[in-house]
Design an enzyme around this catalytic site. Structure first.
Site, mmCIF file in Angstrom:
data_model
loop_
_atom_site.group_PDB
_atom_site.id
_atom_site.type_symbol
_atom_site.label_atom_id
_atom_site.label_comp_id
_atom_site.label_asym_id
_atom_site.label_seq_id
_atom_site.Cartn_x
_atom_site.Cartn_y
_atom_site.Cartn_z
ATOM 1 N N GLY A 194 1.493 -0.535 6.780
ATOM 2 C CA GLY A 194 1.931 -0.921 8.118
ATOM 3 C C GLY A 194 3.330 -0.397 8.374
ATOM 4 O O GLY A 194 3.998 0.110 7.461
ATOM 5 N N ALA A 236 6.835 -4.687 9.687
ATOM 6 C CA ALA A 236 5.572 -5.330 10.100
ATOM 7 C C ALA A 236 5.345 -6.621 9.322
ATOM 8 O O ALA A 236 4.651 -7.532 9.792
ATOM 9 C CB ALA A 236 4.397 -4.375 9.904
ATOM 10 N N GLY A 237 5.900 -6.697 8.096
ATOM 11 C CA GLY A 237 5.744 -7.920 7.299
ATOM 12 C C GLY A 237 5.106 -7.708 5.928
ATOM 13 O O GLY A 237 4.773 -8.674 5.245
ATOM 14 N N LYS A 238 4.969 -6.465 5.515
ATOM 15 C CA LYS A 238 4.269 -6.159 4.253
ATOM 16 C C LYS A 238 4.912 -6.819 3.041
ATOM 17 O O LYS A 238 4.242 -7.481 2.243
ATOM 18 C CB LYS A 238 4.237 -4.631 4.008
ATOM 19 C CG LYS A 238 3.593 -3.826 5.114
ATOM 20 C CD LYS A 238 3.630 -2.328 4.804
ATOM 21 C CE LYS A 238 5.012 -1.725 4.698
ATOM 22 N NZ LYS A 238 5.834 -1.824 5.930
ATOM 23 N N THR A 239 6.202 -6.618 2.877
ATOM 24 C CA THR A 239 6.889 -7.133 1.687
ATOM 25 C C THR A 239 6.856 -8.658 1.667
ATOM 26 O O THR A 239 6.599 -9.279 0.623
ATOM 27 C CB THR A 239 8.352 -6.635 1.666
ATOM 28 O OG1 THR A 239 8.335 -5.210 1.719
ATOM 29 C CG2 THR A 239 9.071 -7.090 0.403
ATOM 30 N N SER A 258 2.864 3.780 3.701
ATOM 31 C CA SER A 258 1.686 4.629 3.500
ATOM 32 C C SER A 258 1.093 5.081 4.837
ATOM 33 O O SER A 258 -0.005 4.658 5.195
ATOM 34 C CB SER A 258 0.634 3.944 2.630
ATOM 35 O OG SER A 258 0.754 2.560 2.518
ATOM 36 N N SER A 267 7.366 -0.238 9.222
ATOM 37 C CA SER A 267 8.545 -0.916 8.705
ATOM 38 C C SER A 267 8.786 -2.171 9.549
ATOM 39 O O SER A 267 8.670 -2.126 10.777
ATOM 40 C CB SER A 267 9.747 0.041 8.797
ATOM 41 O OG SER A 267 10.901 -0.574 8.285
HETATM 42 S S1 ADX Z 1 6.276 5.678 2.701
HETATM 43 O O1 ADX Z 1 6.180 6.312 4.036
HETATM 44 O O2 ADX Z 1 6.558 6.651 1.650
HETATM 45 O O3 ADX Z 1 5.085 4.857 2.398
HETATM 46 P P1 ADX Z 1 7.962 3.530 1.779
HETATM 47 O O4 ADX Z 1 7.184 2.289 2.051
HETATM 48 O O5 ADX Z 1 8.004 4.050 0.387
HETATM 49 O O6 ADX Z 1 7.520 4.682 2.839
HETATM 50 O O7 ADX Z 1 9.498 3.304 2.204
HETATM 51 C C1 ADX Z 1 9.761 2.791 3.463
HETATM 52 C C2 ADX Z 1 11.111 2.096 3.438
HETATM 53 O O8 ADX Z 1 12.129 3.057 3.353
HETATM 54 C C3 ADX Z 1 11.307 1.339 4.713
HETATM 55 O O9 ADX Z 1 10.966 -0.025 4.519
HETATM 56 C C4 ADX Z 1 12.765 1.523 5.016
HETATM 57 O O10 ADX Z 1 13.501 0.485 4.430
HETATM 58 C C5 ADX Z 1 13.168 2.779 4.296
HETATM 59 N N1 ADX Z 1 13.303 3.992 5.124
HETATM 60 C C6 ADX Z 1 14.376 4.817 5.088
HETATM 61 N N2 ADX Z 1 14.180 5.881 5.864
HETATM 62 C C7 ADX Z 1 12.952 5.752 6.421
HETATM 63 C C8 ADX Z 1 12.183 6.554 7.323
HETATM 64 N N3 ADX Z 1 12.641 7.701 7.794
HETATM 65 N N4 ADX Z 1 10.937 6.114 7.684
HETATM 66 C C9 ADX Z 1 10.494 4.944 7.192
HETATM 67 N N5 ADX Z 1 11.160 4.147 6.349
HETATM 68 C C10 ADX Z 1 12.395 4.541 5.958
#
Ligand code: ADX
Length: 185
Positions: A6, A10-13, A80, A8
């Site tokens: 979901g 959204a509430g996943k963690t 993801s 950032s």
């Molecule tokens: S993922 O896209 O590779 O699945 P992941 O869940 O590991 O992302 O990391 C997301 C976290 O990184 C977010 O919760 C946020 O705190 C941080 N973050 C920093 N830059 C970005 C970005 N450009 N897009 C999304 N999240 C970011």
């Protein structure tokens, strides 16, 4: 493997942290792999390009599959954003264990308002590039195993809903009032 995807904020963690003790109380050994944490260790140095995100998710998926293979439960909370990555991870995990995709759903407008880490403000001002939902894609799951709308449920309700659905799907046992206690007392 319970995989929470979901946007950032959204509430996943939050939901993952509440679900972990529920699984433990049912006898599971549980590992929680969170995107933010993984990026400080296993995926240290990766950025947020499509390629780096896919690498990140494939690494998390690999670890999750290994851990699940030896019998532990794994809760993953990571954006993801790519359908293809999630499908690949499912394929890897399902060789040895079950995989449940959970779409933690909240519209971008709500996530921007929550903005727990202040990152949406930076993304919207252009300070952060390639931000999911703002300047990078999020491919919503078309047919997730479970969907949780965090705009209509509290974190506790969301976690309870998730656990109830896992029980219905027979992925985890139902927690019962101990039969032994009930019988002998
Ligand atoms: S993922 O896209 O590779 O699945 P992941 O869940 O590991 O992302 O990391 C997301 C976290 O990184 C977010 O919760 C946020 O705190 C941080 N973050 C920093 N830059 C970005 C970005 N450009 N897009 C999304 N999240 C970011």
């Amino acid at each position: 493997v319970i995989w929470l995807t979901g946007l950032s904020s959204a509430g996943k963690t939050t939901i993952a942290r509440l679900v972990v003790p529920e699984l433990e109380s049912r006898g599971f050994v549980v590992e929680h792999l969170d995107g933010d944490v993984v990026r400080t260790h296993l995926s240290l140095g990766l950025g947020f390009s499509e390629e780096d995100r896919k690498t990140n998710i494939s690494r998390i998926g690999w670890v999750a599959a290994r851990v699940a293979r030896v019998g532990a439960a794994v809760v993953v909370s990571a954006i993801s954003p790519y359908e293809e990555s999630r499908r690949r991870v499912r394929e890897t995990v399902e060789r040895d264990a079950s995989f449940v995709e959970v779409f933690v759903s909240a519209p971008l407008s709500v996530c921007v308002t929550r903005d727990r880490k202040g990152l949406y403000a930076k993304a919207l001002s252009g300070e952060i590039a390639d931000f999911t939902g703002v300047s990078a894609p999020y491919e919503e799951p078309v047919d997730p195993d479970i969907r949780i709308d965090t705009t209509v449920m509290t974190p506790e309700e969301s976690a309870q809903h998730l656990v109830a659905r896992l029980e219905q799907m027979a992925v985890i046992p139902t927690r019962q009032v101990s039969a032994a206690t009930a019988h002998f007392s």
